[in-house]
Design a protein around this motif. Structure first.
Motif, PDB file in Angstrom:
ATOM      1  N   PRO A  29      20.438 -17.377  23.406  1.00 17.12           N
ATOM      2  CA  PRO A  29      20.524 -16.901  22.032  1.00 17.12           C
ATOM      3  C   PRO A  29      19.365 -17.459  21.210  1.00 17.12           C
ATOM      4  N   GLY A  30      18.763 -16.593  20.406  1.00 26.00           N
ATOM      5  CA  GLY A  30      17.654 -17.014  19.572  1.00 26.00           C
ATOM      6  C   GLY A  30      16.313 -16.952  20.283  1.00 26.00           C
ATOM      7  N   LYS A  31      16.312 -16.617  21.567  1.00 24.42           N
ATOM      8  CA  LYS A  31      15.069 -16.512  22.330  1.00 24.42           C
ATOM      9  C   LYS A  31      14.736 -15.038  22.532  1.00 24.42           C
ATOM     10  N   VAL A  32      13.467 -14.747  22.659  1.00 25.75           N
ATOM     11  CA  VAL A  32      13.027 -13.377  22.879  1.00 25.75           C
ATOM     12  C   VAL A  32      12.637 -13.240  24.337  1.00 25.75           C
ATOM     13  N   ALA A  33      13.105 -12.165  24.969  1.00 23.37           N
ATOM     14  CA  ALA A  33      12.764 -11.929  26.367  1.00 23.37           C
ATOM     15  C   ALA A  33      11.299 -11.528  26.451  1.00 23.37           C
ATOM     16  N   THR A  34      10.574 -12.122  27.379  1.00 19.17           N
ATOM     17  CA  THR A  34       9.173 -11.770  27.576  1.00 19.17           C
ATOM     18  C   THR A  34       9.005 -11.190  28.966  1.00 19.17           C
ATOM     19  N   ALA A  35       8.086 -10.256  29.087  1.00 18.14           N
ATOM     20  CA  ALA A  35       7.826  -9.648  30.392  1.00 18.14           C
ATOM     21  C   ALA A  35       7.112 -10.662  31.271  1.00 18.14           C
ATOM     22  N   GLN A  36       7.434 -10.636  32.552  1.00 20.01           N
ATOM     23  CA  GLN A  36       6.773 -11.550  33.472  1.00 20.01           C
ATOM     24  C   GLN A  36       5.353 -11.059  33.719  1.00 20.01           C
ATOM     25  N   ARG A  37       4.416 -11.979  33.753  1.00 22.36           N
ATOM     26  CA  ARG A  37       3.032 -11.631  33.998  1.00 22.36           C
ATOM     27  C   ARG A  37       2.820 -11.398  35.488  1.00 22.36           C
ATOM     28  N   PRO A  38       1.967 -10.437  35.830  1.00 23.07           N
ATOM     29  CA  PRO A  38       1.660 -10.266  37.253  1.00 23.07           C
ATOM     30  C   PRO A  38       0.842 -11.456  37.729  1.00 23.07           C
ATOM     31  N   PRO A  39       0.945 -11.805  39.005  1.00 23.61           N
ATOM     32  CA  PRO A  39       0.196 -12.961  39.495  1.00 23.61           C
ATOM     33  C   PRO A  39      -1.304 -12.706  39.392  1.00 23.61           C
ATOM     34  N   LYS A  40      -2.049 -13.751  39.081  1.00 20.27           N
ATOM     35  CA  LYS A  40      -3.501 -13.627  38.988  1.00 20.27           C
ATOM     36  C   LYS A  40      -4.078 -13.504  40.399  1.00 20.27           C
TER      37      LYS A  40
END
Length: 103
Positions: A29-40
């Motif tokens: 709660p209170g956190k925003v979901a972020t998309a996972q970054r593709p591996p470098k």
């Protein structure tokens, strides 16, 4: 009493700590979901054509034990291998044997 002193903080209890834990895949709660970054991409992976040809030629030379006299063949075969479409690449051949032949 001195106003600059702060009150002691209450200790964390197991119940409070457990309440803060969130199941994997869930957003707290209170956190925003972020998309996972593709591996470098790995920095050791060659990206330009010449580097790919150089690596393929080296690997061909290594397979035949770095016997001298086949450098141009290795380079031309590596260029053909790199230029070929991904699915059409020939399987690796065995290196030539050191001598003998017919006769």
């Amino acid at each position: 009493m001195d106003e600059t002193k702060s009150k002691p903080r209450p200790r964390k209890t197991a119940a409070r700590t457990a309440a803060k834990k969130v199941a994997p895949g869930k957003v707290a709660p209170g956190k925003v979901a972020t998309a996972q970054r593709p591996p470098k991409p790995s920095p050791s992976v060659p990206v330009d054509r010449e580097s790919l040809v150089r690596m393929a030629a080296y690997l061909r030379a290594e397979r035949r034990g770095f016997a001298p006299g086949y450098e141009i063949e290795d380079w031309l075969a590596a260029e053909a291998e790199v230029s070929a479409p991904q699915g059409a690449r020939p399987a690796a051949r065995k290196p030539r044997s050191g001598g003998g032949g017919t006769g």
